[in-house]
Design an enzyme around this catalytic site. Structure first.
Site, PDB file in Angstrom:
ATOM      1  N   ARG A 165       0.679  -1.418  -0.396  1.00  0.00           N
ATOM      2  CA  ARG A 165      -0.120   0.237   0.115  1.00  0.00           C
ATOM      3  C   ARG A 165       1.153   1.454  -0.155  1.00  0.00           C
ATOM      4  NH1 ARG A 165      -3.589  -2.634   3.114  1.00  0.00           N
ATOM      5  NH2 ARG A 165      -5.673  -2.325   2.155  1.00  0.00           N
ATOM      6  N   GLY A 185      -1.741  -1.011   6.970  1.00  0.00           N
ATOM      7  CA  GLY A 185      -2.877  -2.305   6.823  1.00  0.00           C
ATOM      8  C   GLY A 185      -4.686  -1.808   6.886  1.00  0.00           C
ATOM      9  N   THR A 208      -0.180 -10.780   6.553  1.00  0.00           N
ATOM     10  CA  THR A 208      -0.926 -10.177   5.173  1.00  0.00           C
ATOM     11  C   THR A 208      -1.936 -10.585   5.679  1.00  0.00           C
ATOM     12  OG1 THR A 208      -1.543 -12.374   4.486  1.00  0.00           O
ATOM     13  CG2 THR A 208       1.122 -10.853   3.747  1.00  0.00           C
ATOM     14  N   GLY A 209      -3.010 -10.223   6.759  1.00  0.00           N
ATOM     15  CA  GLY A 209      -3.672 -10.010   7.094  1.00  0.00           C
ATOM     16  C   GLY A 209      -5.543 -10.622   6.035  1.00  0.00           C
ATOM     17  N   SER A 210      -6.162 -10.268   5.951  1.00  0.00           N
ATOM     18  CA  SER A 210      -7.374 -11.045   5.492  1.00  0.00           C
ATOM     19  C   SER A 210      -7.780 -10.271   4.090  1.00  0.00           C
ATOM     20  CB  SER A 210      -8.089 -11.217   6.601  1.00  0.00           C
ATOM     21  OG  SER A 210      -8.380  -9.883   7.167  1.00  0.00           O
ATOM     22  N   GLY A 237     -21.596  -5.411   9.341  1.00  0.00           N
ATOM     23  CA  GLY A 237     -22.611  -4.966   9.350  1.00  0.00           C
ATOM     24  C   GLY A 237     -23.298  -3.905   9.580  1.00  0.00           C
ATOM     25  N   ALA A 257      -7.866  -6.080  15.755  1.00  0.00           N
ATOM     26  CA  ALA A 257      -6.052  -5.726  14.991  1.00  0.00           C
ATOM     27  C   ALA A 257      -5.403  -5.560  16.441  1.00  0.00           C
ATOM     28  CB  ALA A 257      -6.658  -4.229  14.760  1.00  0.00           C
ATOM     29  N   HIS A 293     -17.306   8.169  41.586  1.00  0.00           N
ATOM     30  CA  HIS A 293     -18.089   8.057  41.662  1.00  0.00           C
ATOM     31  C   HIS A 293     -18.130   9.583  41.041  1.00  0.00           C
ATOM     32  CE1 HIS A 293     -22.165   8.914  42.314  1.00  0.00           C
ATOM     33  NE2 HIS A 293     -22.243   9.889  42.879  1.00  0.00           N
TER      34      HIS A 293
END
Ligand code: NAI
Length: 462
Positions: free
Chosen positions: A36, A41, A145-147, A187, A317, A441
């Site tokens: 990137r 990431g 490399t993540g997903s 979602g 993460a 409190h």
């Protein structure tokens, strides 16, 4: 001439960049391969950070529109400037990704811009955007490399009408109708954003509940809260087919149909390891396609390690970052370990949902005897002062041991509050330990103390 490093990390996300920093701290000559244009990431660029920016901004819009009046604050006409909201989000992302670059420079980590392929143990070929290749030698290679989003058969993501989370973070106008496939983290968070900004949102979920990995009571309470906010839910609804037309998308569901201008596909993520050369190296995977590792994050090939979304466990993460630290320390000969029962999970809707440890469903399935202590925010003075009383804290403690087994919170700021419960589990605390701990409190976290007291029938404010 090929360069030589002690540690080479492939992937610059919260797993990889943290692994690189820790490796550098430990005195290793370290490099990180990232293709990137910016570091950080998925999380920083197209995940956690931009989604939280939009969640925060859209919450401010709802607050200005619906909630400031009760505080005696009159504002003029409240209007959305989506372009400005998106520009702010992009600025936040740019600032944080530049922050990681700064950390790399500070720790003398070399960023190799390009796509990494492990040609052989100890040897990585990096292909830059212009196609040029360079070779790097490294004693230890860490795959981080993540997903990527899991696709649904027959549904092609075009990021215009049919979106992944990436497209849903960058719409240039508010759709009239948005159908979200999947009632999980993405979602519900991105569904919330667009509902607040004015879209009619329908969430289609295959199971009979939302956020199915979390404690059932949290899921049911969140479902009620989001339904009240205007999101429509179709549970136990299986998607059969999708047809793109002129004006939008037609969804064919089991037992019905739905038309929407735009569809967001959020049915999970899968490890992203294409092109790394794992097959030719003989790196083993587990049944789900994730890279198989031992407790020290070593693969079956000596010198090759893997962490984060590319291996088993929740795709979070902070889980990846913990593994990044641990793998660097393992390479240095230390013996850190991670107890995954102490990794919190948070959904940043309103109210927020945050969990650590075992759910009631898990305890029942395991035949563990437990006690439940629950405390609602309606009885917490600070929640009442803030006018944010939705939700509760639930503490699950061993019946005989009193040990904290799980803590589940739904309410404003649950994401911050869960840290106390994680620490309690880290120290092997009992519910009594939390109950005896002085909590300032008036704060929302007093509800955690009360829920701990409630496991033993000693709740004060109810
Ligand atoms: P998810 O696993 O959270 O939820 C996917 C949902 O889709 C599940 O409820 C599942 O039952 C449902 N589903 C699966 N197939 C379906 C179908 N054909 N029709 C209807 N529903 C179907 O996955 P999601 O939301 O895509 O997020 C991916 C990953 O990203 C998560 O595993 C999460 O770890 C991570 N993430 C974490 C966030 C956080 O920590 N706050 C925020 C966003 C994502």
């Amino acid at each position: 001439m090929a360069e030589r490093y002690d540690v080479l990390v492939i992937g610059g996300g919260p797993g990889g960049y943290v692994a690189a920093i820790r490796a550098a701290q430990l005195g290793f000559r370290t490099a990180c391969v990232e293709r990137r244009e910016t570091l950080g990431g998925t999380c920083l660029n197209i995940g956690c950070i931009p989604s939280k920016a939009l969640l925060h901004s859209s919450e401010r819009l709802v607050e200005a529109r619906e909630r400031l009046a009760e505080h005696g604050i009159r504002v003029g006409e409240v209007a959305l400037d989506l372009a400005a909201m998106m520009a702010r989000k992009d600025k936040v992302v740019a600032g944080l990704t530049r922050g990681v670059e700064f950390l790399f420079r500070k720790n003398r980590i070399d960023w190799k811009k390009g796509t990494g392929r492990i040609a052989a143990p100890g040897r990585v070929v990096v292909t830059a955007a212009d196609g040029s290749e360079s070779e790097i030698f490294a004693s230890s290679i860490v795959i981080a490399t993540g997903s990527e989003p899991t696709p649904l058969a027959g549904i092609a993501i075009d990021e215009e009408r049919i979106l992944s989370s990436t497209g849903a973070l960058a719409l240039s106008r508010v759709p009239r109708t948005l159908a979200v496939i999947g009632g999980g983290y993405i979602g519900l968070e991105l569904g919330s954003v667009w509902q607040r900004l004015g879209a009619k949102v329908t969430v289609i979920e295959a199971l009979d509940r939302v956020v199915p990995s979390m404690d059932g009571e949290l899921g049911r309470t969140l479902l009620r809260a989001l339904s009240r906010q205007g999101i429509e839910f179709r549970l136990q609804a299986r998607l059969l087919a999708v047809r793109k037309g002129e004006a939008g998308v037609s969804l064919e569901l089991e037992g019905g149909s739905l038309d929407a201008e735009i569809v967001l596909l959020a049915v999970g993520r899968r490890p992203l390891t294409d092109g790394l050369g794992l097959e030719s190296l003989g790196v083993e995977r587990d049944g789900s396609g994730a890279i198989a590792v031992d407790p020290g994050f070593a693969t079956n090939v000596p010198g090759i390690y893997a962490i984060g979304d590319a291996i088993r466990g929740p795709m979070l993460a902070h889980k990846a970052s913990e593994e990044g630290i641990a793998v660097a320390e393992r390479i240095a000969g230390q013996k850190p370990s991670i107890d995954y029962d102490r990794v919190p999970a948070v959904v940043y809707t309103f109210p927020e949902v945050a969990s650590v440890g075992k759910t009631e469903e898990e305890l029942k399935a395991a035949g563990t005897d437990y006690r439940v202590g629950k405390f609602p925010f309606t009885a917490n003075p600070r929640a009442r002062t803030n006018g944010e009383t939705e939700g509760f804290v639930k503490v699950l403690a061993g019946k005989e041991t009193d040990r904290v087994l799980g803590v589940h919170i739904i309410g404003a700021d649950a994401s911050t509050m869960i840290a106390e419960a994680v620490l309690a589990k880290e120290f092997g605390a009992s519910a009594e330990d939390i109950a005896r701990t002085s909590h300032a409190h008036p704060t929302l976290s007093e509800a955690i103390k009360e829920a701990a007291l409630a496991t033993d029938g000693r709740v004060i404010h109810m």
